[in-house]
Design a protein around this motif. Structure first.
Motif, PDB file in Angstrom:
ATOM      1  N   LYS A 102      -6.896   8.901  -2.558  1.00 47.73           N
ATOM      2  CA  LYS A 102      -8.296   8.750  -3.060  1.00 47.73           C
ATOM      3  C   LYS A 102      -8.484   7.785  -4.476  1.00 47.73           C
ATOM      4  O   LYS A 102      -9.364   7.037  -4.830  1.00 47.73           O
ATOM      5  CB  LYS A 102      -8.654  10.044  -3.653  1.00 47.73           C
ATOM      6  CG  LYS A 102      -9.192  10.904  -2.454  1.00 47.73           C
ATOM      7  CD  LYS A 102     -10.398  10.417  -1.946  1.00 47.73           C
ATOM      8  CE  LYS A 102     -11.144  11.653  -1.063  1.00 47.73           C
ATOM      9  NZ  LYS A 102     -12.641  11.008  -0.642  1.00 47.73           N
ATOM     10  N   GLU A 103      -7.289   7.702  -5.212  1.00 45.24           N
ATOM     11  CA  GLU A 103      -7.334   7.172  -6.600  1.00 45.24           C
ATOM     12  C   GLU A 103      -7.156   5.730  -6.051  1.00 45.24           C
ATOM     13  O   GLU A 103      -7.810   4.794  -6.796  1.00 45.24           O
ATOM     14  CB  GLU A 103      -6.257   7.617  -7.491  1.00 45.24           C
ATOM     15  CG  GLU A 103      -6.314   9.068  -8.018  1.00 45.24           C
ATOM     16  CD  GLU A 103      -5.026   9.444  -8.889  1.00 45.24           C
ATOM     17  OE1 GLU A 103      -5.307  10.381  -9.572  1.00 45.24           O
ATOM     18  OE2 GLU A 103      -4.068   8.648  -8.850  1.00 45.24           O
ATOM     19  N   VAL A 104      -6.275   5.208  -5.055  1.00 40.08           N
ATOM     20  CA  VAL A 104      -6.407   3.889  -5.007  1.00 40.08           C
ATOM     21  C   VAL A 104      -7.489   3.360  -4.281  1.00 40.08           C
ATOM     22  O   VAL A 104      -8.078   2.166  -4.857  1.00 40.08           O
ATOM     23  CB  VAL A 104      -5.069   3.684  -3.887  1.00 40.08           C
ATOM     24  CG1 VAL A 104      -5.144   2.201  -3.347  1.00 40.08           C
ATOM     25  CG2 VAL A 104      -3.774   3.918  -4.552  1.00 40.08           C
ATOM     26  N   LEU A 105      -8.320   4.119  -3.516  1.00 43.02           N
ATOM     27  CA  LEU A 105      -9.661   3.854  -3.073  1.00 43.02           C
ATOM     28  C   LEU A 105     -10.800   3.481  -4.085  1.00 43.02           C
ATOM     29  O   LEU A 105     -11.392   2.663  -3.959  1.00 43.02           O
ATOM     30  CB  LEU A 105     -10.088   4.832  -2.080  1.00 43.02           C
ATOM     31  CG  LEU A 105      -9.577   4.586  -0.532  1.00 43.02           C
ATOM     32  CD1 LEU A 105      -9.990   5.774   0.234  1.00 43.02           C
ATOM     33  CD2 LEU A 105      -9.767   3.355   0.008  1.00 43.02           C
ATOM     34  N   VAL A 128       0.836  -1.054  -0.094  1.00 43.43           N
ATOM     35  CA  VAL A 128      -0.041   0.111  -0.154  1.00 43.43           C
ATOM     36  C   VAL A 128       0.920   1.119   0.071  1.00 43.43           C
ATOM     37  O   VAL A 128       0.588   2.150  -0.910  1.00 43.43           O
ATOM     38  CB  VAL A 128      -0.837  -0.013   1.087  1.00 43.43           C
ATOM     39  CG1 VAL A 128      -1.610   1.291   1.312  1.00 43.43           C
ATOM     40  CG2 VAL A 128      -1.862  -1.070   1.271  1.00 43.43           C
ATOM     41  N   ALA A 129       2.001   1.370   0.955  1.00 48.60           N
ATOM     42  CA  ALA A 129       2.757   2.495   0.902  1.00 48.60           C
ATOM     43  C   ALA A 129       3.649   2.551  -0.410  1.00 48.60           C
ATOM     44  O   ALA A 129       3.695   3.700  -0.695  1.00 48.60           O
ATOM     45  CB  ALA A 129       3.720   2.263   2.222  1.00 48.60           C
ATOM     46  N   ARG A 130       3.964   1.552  -1.117  1.00 52.36           N
ATOM     47  CA  ARG A 130       4.592   1.800  -2.130  1.00 52.36           C
ATOM     48  C   ARG A 130       3.621   2.228  -3.482  1.00 52.36           C
ATOM     49  O   ARG A 130       4.263   3.078  -4.192  1.00 52.36           O
ATOM     50  CB  ARG A 130       5.224   0.551  -2.520  1.00 52.36           C
ATOM     51  CG  ARG A 130       5.974   0.402  -3.977  1.00 52.36           C
ATOM     52  CD  ARG A 130       7.054   1.109  -3.880  1.00 52.36           C
ATOM     53  NE  ARG A 130       7.847   0.630  -5.091  1.00 52.36           N
ATOM     54  CZ  ARG A 130       8.468   1.455  -5.878  1.00 52.36           C
ATOM     55  NH1 ARG A 130       8.291   3.069  -5.455  1.00 52.36           N
ATOM     56  NH2 ARG A 130       9.118   1.464  -7.034  1.00 52.36           N
ATOM     57  N   VAL A 131       2.653   1.669  -3.774  1.00 53.45           N
ATOM     58  CA  VAL A 131       1.651   1.988  -4.572  1.00 53.45           C
ATOM     59  C   VAL A 131       1.247   3.631  -4.331  1.00 53.45           C
ATOM     60  O   VAL A 131       1.321   4.490  -5.217  1.00 53.45           O
ATOM     61  CB  VAL A 131       0.384   1.096  -4.396  1.00 53.45           C
ATOM     62  CG1 VAL A 131      -0.711   1.904  -5.305  1.00 53.45           C
ATOM     63  CG2 VAL A 131       0.654  -0.114  -5.095  1.00 53.45           C
ATOM     64  N   VAL A 132       0.920   3.920  -3.063  1.00 57.73           N
ATOM     65  CA  VAL A 132       0.597   5.486  -2.852  1.00 57.73           C
ATOM     66  C   VAL A 132       1.734   6.353  -3.197  1.00 57.73           C
ATOM     67  O   VAL A 132       1.655   7.449  -3.704  1.00 57.73           O
ATOM     68  CB  VAL A 132       0.178   5.561  -1.260  1.00 57.73           C
ATOM     69  CG1 VAL A 132      -0.118   7.066  -1.009  1.00 57.73           C
ATOM     70  CG2 VAL A 132      -1.592   4.692  -1.382  1.00 57.73           C
ATOM     71  N   GLY A 133       3.009   5.667  -2.606  1.00 56.31           N
ATOM     72  CA  GLY A 133       4.102   6.755  -2.867  1.00 56.31           C
ATOM     73  C   GLY A 133       4.495   6.852  -4.147  1.00 56.31           C
ATOM     74  O   GLY A 133       4.790   7.898  -4.614  1.00 56.31           O
ATOM     75  N   ALA A 134       4.367   5.844  -5.159  1.00 56.40           N
ATOM     76  CA  ALA A 134       4.550   5.837  -6.627  1.00 56.40           C
ATOM     77  C   ALA A 134       3.807   6.641  -7.177  1.00 56.40           C
ATOM     78  O   ALA A 134       3.982   7.495  -8.060  1.00 56.40           O
ATOM     79  CB  ALA A 134       5.007   4.412  -6.966  1.00 56.40           C
ATOM     80  N   ARG A 135       2.511   6.562  -7.039  1.00 62.03           N
ATOM     81  CA  ARG A 135       1.297   7.308  -7.456  1.00 62.03           C
ATOM     82  C   ARG A 135       1.365   8.777  -7.074  1.00 62.03           C
ATOM     83  O   ARG A 135       1.320   9.612  -8.147  1.00 62.03           O
ATOM     84  CB  ARG A 135      -0.219   6.713  -7.373  1.00 62.03           C
ATOM     85  CG  ARG A 135      -1.172   7.463  -7.821  1.00 62.03           C
ATOM     86  CD  ARG A 135      -0.696   7.483  -9.502  1.00 62.03           C
ATOM     87  NE  ARG A 135      -1.830   8.316 -10.069  1.00 62.03           N
ATOM     88  CZ  ARG A 135      -1.682   8.886 -11.420  1.00 62.03           C
ATOM     89  NH1 ARG A 135      -0.751   8.566 -11.958  1.00 62.03           N
ATOM     90  NH2 ARG A 135      -2.723   9.496 -12.045  1.00 62.03           N
ATOM     91  N   ALA A 136       1.820   9.031  -5.860  1.00 67.73           N
ATOM     92  CA  ALA A 136       1.982  10.421  -5.596  1.00 67.73           C
ATOM     93  C   ALA A 136       3.182  11.131  -6.217  1.00 67.73           C
ATOM     94  O   ALA A 136       3.190  12.378  -6.436  1.00 67.73           O
ATOM     95  CB  ALA A 136       2.059  10.564  -3.942  1.00 67.73           C
ATOM     96  N   LEU A 137       4.177  10.535  -6.259  1.00 66.19           N
ATOM     97  CA  LEU A 137       5.313  10.852  -7.036  1.00 66.19           C
ATOM     98  C   LEU A 137       5.027  11.205  -8.531  1.00 66.19           C
ATOM     99  O   LEU A 137       5.271  12.106  -9.177  1.00 66.19           O
ATOM    100  CB  LEU A 137       6.535   9.723  -7.046  1.00 66.19           C
ATOM    101  CG  LEU A 137       7.936  10.338  -7.789  1.00 66.19           C
ATOM    102  CD1 LEU A 137       8.438  11.320  -7.211  1.00 66.19           C
ATOM    103  CD2 LEU A 137       8.820   9.104  -7.791  1.00 66.19           C
TER     104      LEU A 137
END
Length: 106
Positions: A57-60, A22-31
């Motif tokens: 929000k996009e992940v959700l 979860v942290a990796r996906v959110v971090g990659a997308r935020a970047l």
């Protein structure tokens, strides 16, 4: 013993994202968002315009075209993140967003 570990993996971990994923996906997308990538959701109605907030929000929504690569039995498999969003993962991300909104009002 190895078959027991494989069975536990298949029952528990193969059906949900770990906190590290979860942290990796959110971090990659935020970047990606901070570097100018267009968001996949409408951000005009969001109270916060932070890339991490938008990424959560996009992940959700489950609309991100991202997959997680997992190695299993010596070979890799790509699992879409939308398929791994369980109610517990969804709930924990929503709690993060709620705390973000509360801290903004203080």
């Amino acid at each position: 013993m190895a078959s027991e570990i494989t069975r536990i993996y298949e029952e528990v971990f193969s059906k949900r994202m770990t906190r590290f994923e979860v942290a990796r996906v959110v971090g990659a997308r935020a970047l990606q968002l901070s570097m100018g990538a267009p968001p996949v959701i409408d951000v005009s109605s969001l109270p916060v315009k932070d890339p991490v907030y938008i990424a959560i929000k996009e992940v959700l929504t489950g609309l991100l075209p991202m997959s997680i690569r997992r190695v299993r039995d010596g070979r890799g498999e790509l699992v879409p993140i939308g398929r791994l969003l369980t109610p517990s993962v969804r709930r924990s991300l929503e709690v993060v967003l709620e705390s973000w909104d509360i801290s903004r009002r203080v």
